[in-house]
Design a protein around this motif. Structure first.
Motif, PDB file in Angstrom:
ATOM      1  N   LEU A  39       3.591  96.544-120.505  1.00 40.74           N
ATOM      2  CA  LEU A  39       2.383  96.717-121.313  1.00 40.74           C
ATOM      3  C   LEU A  39       2.487  97.929-122.227  1.00 40.74           C
ATOM      4  CD1 LEU A  39      -0.398  96.142-118.609  1.00 40.74           C
ATOM      5  CD2 LEU A  39       0.409  94.512-120.321  1.00 40.74           C
ATOM      6  N   THR A  40       1.995  97.768-123.439  1.00 38.54           N
ATOM      7  CA  THR A  40       1.849  98.916-124.330  1.00 38.54           C
ATOM      8  C   THR A  40       0.570  99.649-123.931  1.00 38.54           C
ATOM      9  OG1 THR A  40       0.537  97.708-125.954  1.00 38.54           O
ATOM     10  CG2 THR A  40       2.947  97.636-126.227  1.00 38.54           C
ATOM     11  N   GLU A  41       0.383 100.849-124.453  1.00 42.01           N
ATOM     12  CA  GLU A  41      -0.838 101.598-124.146  1.00 42.01           C
ATOM     13  C   GLU A  41      -2.078 100.830-124.577  1.00 42.01           C
ATOM     14  OE1 GLU A  41      -1.795 105.873-125.062  1.00 42.01           O
ATOM     15  OE2 GLU A  41       0.389 106.021-124.824  1.00 42.01           O
ATOM     16  N   ASP A  42      -2.022 100.260-125.767  1.00 45.50           N
ATOM     17  CA  ASP A  42      -3.155  99.498-126.295  1.00 45.50           C
ATOM     18  C   ASP A  42      -3.453  98.283-125.411  1.00 45.50           C
ATOM     19  OD1 ASP A  42      -5.159  98.949-128.284  1.00 45.50           O
ATOM     20  OD2 ASP A  42      -3.848  97.334-129.038  1.00 45.50           O
ATOM     21  N   GLN A  43      -2.405  97.593-124.991  1.00 49.21           N
ATOM     22  CA  GLN A  43      -2.592  96.430-124.119  1.00 49.21           C
ATOM     23  C   GLN A  43      -3.194  96.853-122.778  1.00 49.21           C
ATOM     24  OE1 GLN A  43       1.487  94.963-124.193  1.00 49.21           O
ATOM     25  NE2 GLN A  43       0.770  93.047-125.139  1.00 49.21           N
ATOM     26  N   ALA A  44      -2.690  97.953-122.226  1.00 52.52           N
ATOM     27  CA  ALA A  44      -3.173  98.429-120.927  1.00 52.52           C
ATOM     28  C   ALA A  44      -4.658  98.789-120.998  1.00 52.52           C
ATOM     29  CB  ALA A  44      -2.360  99.630-120.463  1.00 52.52           C
ATOM     30  N   GLU A  45      -5.078  99.409-122.094  1.00 50.59           N
ATOM     31  CA  GLU A  45      -6.489  99.781-122.262  1.00 50.59           C
ATOM     32  C   GLU A  45      -7.394  98.552-122.275  1.00 50.59           C
ATOM     33  OE1 GLU A  45      -7.040 102.169-125.743  1.00 50.59           O
ATOM     34  OE2 GLU A  45      -5.744 103.765-125.008  1.00 50.59           O
ATOM     35  N   LYS A  46      -6.909  97.452-122.790  1.00 51.37           N
ATOM     36  CA  LYS A  46      -7.704  96.225-122.847  1.00 51.37           C
ATOM     37  C   LYS A  46      -7.548  95.387-121.572  1.00 51.37           C
ATOM     38  CE  LYS A  46      -7.269  95.958-127.862  1.00 51.37           C
ATOM     39  NZ  LYS A  46      -6.600  95.255-128.962  1.00 51.37           N
ATOM     40  N   PHE A  47      -6.349  95.414-121.003  1.00 48.07           N
ATOM     41  CA  PHE A  47      -6.048  94.555-119.871  1.00 48.07           C
ATOM     42  C   PHE A  47      -6.714  95.005-118.578  1.00 48.07           C
ATOM     43  CE2 PHE A  47      -3.317  93.840-116.133  1.00 48.07           C
ATOM     44  CZ  PHE A  47      -3.386  92.465-116.061  1.00 48.07           C
ATOM     45  N   PHE A  48      -6.586  96.281-118.215  1.00 42.67           N
ATOM     46  CA  PHE A  48      -7.020  96.723-116.894  1.00 42.67           C
ATOM     47  C   PHE A  48      -8.519  96.616-116.647  1.00 42.67           C
ATOM     48  CE2 PHE A  48      -2.689  98.422-116.692  1.00 42.67           C
ATOM     49  CZ  PHE A  48      -2.313  97.802-115.512  1.00 42.67           C
ATOM     50  N   PRO A  49      -9.389  96.863-117.636  1.00 42.09           N
ATOM     51  CA  PRO A  49     -10.812  96.593-117.359  1.00 42.09           C
ATOM     52  C   PRO A  49     -11.079  95.108-117.058  1.00 42.09           C
ATOM     53  CG  PRO A  49     -10.597  98.028-119.263  1.00 42.09           C
ATOM     54  CD  PRO A  49      -9.209  97.559-118.905  1.00 42.09           C
ATOM     55  N   LYS A  50     -10.400  94.235-117.767  1.00 38.66           N
ATOM     56  CA  LYS A  50     -10.547  92.798-117.506  1.00 38.66           C
ATOM     57  C   LYS A  50      -9.990  92.457-116.124  1.00 38.66           C
ATOM     58  CE  LYS A  50     -10.144  91.471-122.380  1.00 38.66           C
ATOM     59  NZ  LYS A  50     -11.361  90.745-122.665  1.00 38.66           N
ATOM     60  N   PHE A  51      -8.862  93.066-115.782  1.00 32.16           N
ATOM     61  CA  PHE A  51      -8.237  92.809-114.493  1.00 32.16           C
ATOM     62  C   PHE A  51      -9.134  93.292-113.348  1.00 32.16           C
ATOM     63  CE2 PHE A  51      -5.484  94.229-110.982  1.00 32.16           C
ATOM     64  CZ  PHE A  51      -4.940  93.006-110.636  1.00 32.16           C
ATOM     65  N   ARG A  52      -9.709  94.492-113.487  1.00 31.81           N
ATOM     66  CA  ARG A  52     -10.603  95.016-112.445  1.00 31.81           C
ATOM     67  C   ARG A  52     -11.822  94.108-112.267  1.00 31.81           C
ATOM     68  NH1 ARG A  52      -8.645  99.908-114.235  1.00 31.81           N
ATOM     69  NH2 ARG A  52     -10.160 100.118-115.903  1.00 31.81           N
ATOM     70  N   SER A  53     -12.374  93.655-113.378  1.00 33.02           N
ATOM     71  CA  SER A  53     -13.522  92.758-113.317  1.00 33.02           C
ATOM     72  C   SER A  53     -13.150  91.454-112.613  1.00 33.02           C
ATOM     73  CB  SER A  53     -14.030  92.478-114.727  1.00 33.02           C
ATOM     74  OG  SER A  53     -15.071  91.554-114.701  1.00 33.02           O
ATOM     75  N   HIS A  54     -11.988  90.919-112.944  1.00 37.20           N
ATOM     76  CA  HIS A  54     -11.517  89.686-112.307  1.00 37.20           C
ATOM     77  C   HIS A  54     -11.313  89.900-110.809  1.00 37.20           C
ATOM     78  CE1 HIS A  54      -9.244  86.108-111.427  1.00 37.20           C
ATOM     79  NE2 HIS A  54      -8.186  86.833-111.091  1.00 37.20           N
TER      80      HIS A  54
END
Length: 155
Positions: A39-54
Motif C-alpha cells: 500500500l502507498t501512504e494515500d491508499q493506506a489512509e483510505k483503506f484502513f478506515p474502511k477495513f476497521r469499519s468492515h
C-alpha cells in the motif's frame, strides 16, 4: 491528599489501558497487510478506515450469531433437551448470519474499487486462504521439530 489520589487513580489508569498483546497484534496485522498489499501512504489512509469499519461489522454479526445460539448452547451445557423447532430456527438464523457476512464482505470489496488496484483487491480477497495455509505450515513445522527433539533426547 495527593498520595490518596494517586493510590486510587493509578489502578484506574492501569485498568483502562488496552491489552498490550491485542494492541501489538493489531499493529502487526496493519503492518503485514500494508506490506503484503504494498500500500502507498494515500491508499493506506483510505483503506484502513474502511477495513476497521468492515471488521467491526463482521464482529457485530458474530456477536449476533452467538446471542442467537446462546439458548441452545446453554441447554446443551446443562444437559437439557433441545426442541426441534429451536434447532430449525437456529439453522435458519445461521443461514441468515452467513448471508449477512457474505454481503458485508462483498460490499467491502466493492467499496475498495478506486482505493486499491485490481491486483491489490485480488490479493486481499485471497489473503485469508494464504494465512490459513501459512498457519498450517507453521504447525506442521513445529510438530516436526518437536518430534525431532523428542527423538534426539531419547537414548
Amino acid at each position: 491528599m495527593k498520595n490518596i489520589l494517586l493510590i486510587f487513580c493509578i489502578p484506574l489508569l492501569l485498568i483502562a489501558q488496552p491489552d498490550r498483546d491485542d494492541h501489538s497484534r493489531k499493529a502487526m496485522g496493519v503492518w503485514q497487510m500494508t506490506e503484503r498489499l504494498d500500500l502507498t501512504e494515500d491508499q493506506a489512509e483510505k483503506f484502513f478506515p474502511k477495513f476497521r469499519s468492515h471488521r467491526e461489522d463482521m464482529e457485530k454479526i458474530e456477536d449476533d450469531k452467538k446471542e442467537a445460539l446462546k439458548s441452545i448452547h446453554e441447554s446443551l451445557k446443562d444437559g437439557k433437551d433441545v426442541l426441534e423447532k429451536d434447532v430449525d430456527r437456529a439453522i435458519k438464523d445461521l443461514e441468515s448470519f452467513e448471508k449477512r457476512k457474505l454481503q458485508a464482505r462483498t460490499d467491502f470489496m466493492n467499496d475498495l474499487d478506486g482505493v486499491l488496484t485490481t491486483k491489490q483487491r485480488a490479493q486481499l480477497l485471497m489473503m485469508p486462504y494464504g494465512m490459513k495455509k501459512e498457519a498450517k505450515d507453521k504447525i506442521k513445522k513445529h510438530k516436526k521439530n518437536k518430534k525431532r527433539r523428542h527423538n534426539r533426547d531419547k537414548w
